[in-house]
Write an enzyme that holds these catalytic residues in place. Structure first.
Site, PDB file in Angstrom:
ATOM      1  N   GLU A   1       0.821  -1.208   0.000  1.00  0.00           N
ATOM      2  CA  GLU A   1       0.000   0.000   0.000  1.00  0.00           C
ATOM      3  C   GLU A   1       0.855   1.257   0.000  1.00  0.00           C
ATOM      4  O   GLU A   1       1.898   1.324   0.658  1.00  0.00           O
ATOM      5  CB  GLU A   1      -0.924   0.021   1.222  1.00  0.00           C
ATOM      6  CG  GLU A   1      -2.090  -0.926   1.057  1.00  0.00           C
ATOM      7  CD  GLU A   1      -2.892  -1.059   2.324  1.00  0.00           C
ATOM      8  OE1 GLU A   1      -2.395  -1.699   3.281  1.00  0.00           O
ATOM      9  OE2 GLU A   1      -4.009  -0.530   2.373  1.00  0.00           O
TER      10      GLU A   1
ATOM     11  N   CYS B   1      -1.564  -0.131  15.976  1.00  0.00           N
ATOM     12  CA  CYS B   1      -1.402  -0.053  14.518  1.00  0.00           C
ATOM     13  C   CYS B   1      -2.080  -1.222  13.826  1.00  0.00           C
ATOM     14  O   CYS B   1      -1.865  -2.385  14.179  1.00  0.00           O
ATOM     15  CB  CYS B   1       0.082  -0.033  14.171  1.00  0.00           C
ATOM     16  SG  CYS B   1       0.386   0.052  12.395  1.00  0.00           S
TER      17      CYS B   1
ATOM     18  N   CYS C   1       3.806  -6.367   8.570  1.00  0.00           N
ATOM     19  CA  CYS C   1       4.836  -5.863   9.492  1.00  0.00           C
ATOM     20  C   CYS C   1       5.025  -6.875  10.617  1.00  0.00           C
ATOM     21  O   CYS C   1       4.054  -7.419  11.136  1.00  0.00           O
ATOM     22  CB  CYS C   1       4.404  -4.520  10.076  1.00  0.00           C
ATOM     23  SG  CYS C   1       5.657  -3.760  11.147  1.00  0.00           S
TER      24      CYS C   1
HETATM   25  N1  SAH Z   1       7.408   0.973  11.494  1.00  0.00           N
HETATM   26  C1  SAH Z   1       7.747   2.358  11.359  1.00  0.00           C
HETATM   27  C2  SAH Z   1       7.011   3.073  10.237  1.00  0.00           C
HETATM   28  C3  SAH Z   1       5.499   2.873  10.133  1.00  0.00           C
HETATM   29  S1  SAH Z   1       4.449   3.652  11.281  1.00  0.00           S
HETATM   30  C4  SAH Z   1       7.545   3.072  12.662  1.00  0.00           C
HETATM   31  O1  SAH Z   1       7.039   2.477  13.593  1.00  0.00           O
HETATM   32  O2  SAH Z   1       7.954   4.211  12.784  1.00  0.00           O
HETATM   33  C5  SAH Z   1       4.486   5.355  11.018  1.00  0.00           C
HETATM   34  C6  SAH Z   1       3.938   6.154  12.192  1.00  0.00           C
HETATM   35  O3  SAH Z   1       2.547   5.923  12.404  1.00  0.00           O
HETATM   36  C7  SAH Z   1       4.601   5.793  13.504  1.00  0.00           C
HETATM   37  O4  SAH Z   1       5.026   6.949  14.141  1.00  0.00           O
HETATM   38  C8  SAH Z   1       3.496   5.120  14.311  1.00  0.00           C
HETATM   39  O5  SAH Z   1       3.688   5.340  15.663  1.00  0.00           O
HETATM   40  C9  SAH Z   1       2.276   5.818  13.786  1.00  0.00           C
HETATM   41  N2  SAH Z   1       1.038   5.061  13.967  1.00  0.00           N
HETATM   42  C10 SAH Z   1       0.862   3.723  13.915  1.00  0.00           C
HETATM   43  N3  SAH Z   1      -0.433   3.413  14.083  1.00  0.00           N
HETATM   44  C11 SAH Z   1      -1.095   4.570  14.241  1.00  0.00           C
HETATM   45  C12 SAH Z   1      -2.461   4.915  14.424  1.00  0.00           C
HETATM   46  N4  SAH Z   1      -3.411   3.969  14.445  1.00  0.00           N
HETATM   47  N5  SAH Z   1      -2.780   6.218  14.526  1.00  0.00           N
HETATM   48  C13 SAH Z   1      -1.838   7.174  14.468  1.00  0.00           C
HETATM   49  N6  SAH Z   1      -0.544   6.920  14.270  1.00  0.00           N
HETATM   50  C14 SAH Z   1      -0.160   5.627  14.166  1.00  0.00           C
END
Ligand code: SAH
Length: 361
Positions: free
Chosen positions: A92, A119, A112
């Site tokens: 995606e 997440c 992941c």
């Molecule tokens: N694995 C990496 C990149 C993907 S997540 C990481 O963890 O940084 C990218 C961002 O989205 C991260 O900062 C994560 O904390 C945030 N994130 C994940 N799920 C989320 C959600 N449901 N709502 C808001 N931010 C979220």
């Protein structure tokens, strides 16, 4: 079936490939420009190559391998692409138009392996690492959808590695893709227009500290204490906060002018958003003498995640406490929530698709 994918070859690798086929060297240049600059998606579209050569090339390789399956368009203009790899894994990508530039959020893995509880992508588990070509192709697909193949983009493009997956667990492919994407004869989106976000793979943060021409870095924190972070982001058990923030300090010391380093903090109502937790977070960063600013991201809810976004006033008072203790903090505006395109919402779900035939020109 694995296939060489032209989109994932550096110029040097493409030259070698063309040489092995017994073709003259200038063909490599033609192919690179067609794929990386004009964003051709198949050999058929590279009409300055003789027909026989196009046939020969397609016997050995493919320009691209991702298949666009659905496109979703948000009321705010954000677009989400759901694609499939040659072996049917979901990929995606999100295209976010802004006033003066476009931002493309790409994925580094299909699914992941990290199990962050807030997440949605975590629910897929790790399907596999994406190849450098599959990372590059995501950018090409998004730009072609927005502006059509072969058309120069009218404004700057920024990239964020914040889609599905943990980029630092697919480090080599990520760095290779960034090199290809930055090529001046290709997409030419240079490293300082790219931000990569990690959940905190400390050794890779240290490695990045020693690499020149690197992307900007963002670190996902989500909690001010090990106790809570272990719960929300189990990767914390492997690299707890002190170890992570030591690596961050090393990275911060390596920063050159113009490079950005930020923390991200997802705001979960009643879980990590109290005034006390704001003070703990500020103290933690100050204790490690980190100057990096903090981006506060209101949680993007999605079934069946057991969280709600913190109310606006809560986010604001959290921000004020950070600021009062010398930590710069900003609130990030969510984009594409209605089509499951916002942070943490990528899980190969469908959501009122808009036919991919209806492309605006
Ligand atoms: N694995 C990496 C990149 C993907 S997540 C990481 O963890 O940084 C990218 C961002 O989205 C991260 O900062 C994560 O904390 C945030 N994130 C994940 N799920 C989320 C959600 N449901 N709502 C808001 N931010 C979220």
């Amino acid at each position: 079936m694995t296939q060489t994918q032209i989109a994932g070859l550096t110029k040097a690798e493409l030259s070698e490939f063309v040489r092995e086929l017994g073709e003259p060297a200038y063909r490599a240049q033609q192919i690179f420009t067609a794929v990386q600059q004009r964003r051709a998606r198949s050999f058929d579209g590279i009409t300055n190559l003789p027909k026989e050569l196009r046939v020969k090339l397609s016997e050995h390789t493919a320009v691209s391998t991702l298949r666009l399956e659905s496109r979703y368009i948000s009321t705010d203009g954000t677009r989400r692409y759901l694609m499939k790899t040659h072996d049917d894994r979901p990929v995606e990508t999100v295209f976010i138009p802004e006033e003066r530039r476009d931002t493309i959020c790409f994925s580094s893995q299909s699914g992941c392996p990290l199990q962050c509880t807030f997440c949605l992508t975590a629910q897929l588990g790790l399907l596999r690492n994406l190849t450098a070509g599959e990372i590059v192709e995501q950018i090409i697909v998004a730009l072609n959808d927005a502006y059509s193949e072969g058309v120069q983009t009218p404004r700057g493009t920024n990239l964020v590695g914040m889609g599905a997956g943990e980029p630092f667990l697919n480090f080599d492919a990520l760095l290779k893709a960034i090199r290809i994407i930055g090529d001046a004869e290709g997409l030419h989106i240079v490293a300082n227009r790219i931000t990569v976000s990690t959940a905190g793979i400390a050794p890779r943060i240290r490695e990045l500290a020693a690499i020149p021409n690197r992307p900007h870095l963002a670190i996902s924190l989500a909690a001010p204490t090990d106790e809570l972070r272990n719960e929300l982001m189990p990767i914390n058990k492997k690299w707890p906060l002190d170890e992570l923030l030591d690596a961050c300090k090393e990275f911060e010391q390596s920063l050159k002018p113009g490079e950005r380093f930020t923390f991200e903090y997802v705001m979960l109502k009643g879980v990590n958003d109290s005034n006390e937790q704001a003070r703990q977070l500020a103290n933690l960063l100050n204790r490690h003498s980190l100057r990096a600013k903090v981006n506060l991201i209101p949680h993007n809810p999605a079934e069946p995640l057991p969280y709600q976004p913190s109310p606006e006033e809560r986010v604001e008072s959290f921000r004020e406490i950070l600021e009062s203790k010398g930590v710069q903090a900003f609130v990030r505006k969510p984009r594409g929530r209605d089509i499951l395109a916002a942070c943490g919402q990528l899980a190969a779900r469908s959501a009122a698709p808009v036919s991919i035939q209806q492309q605006p020109r």
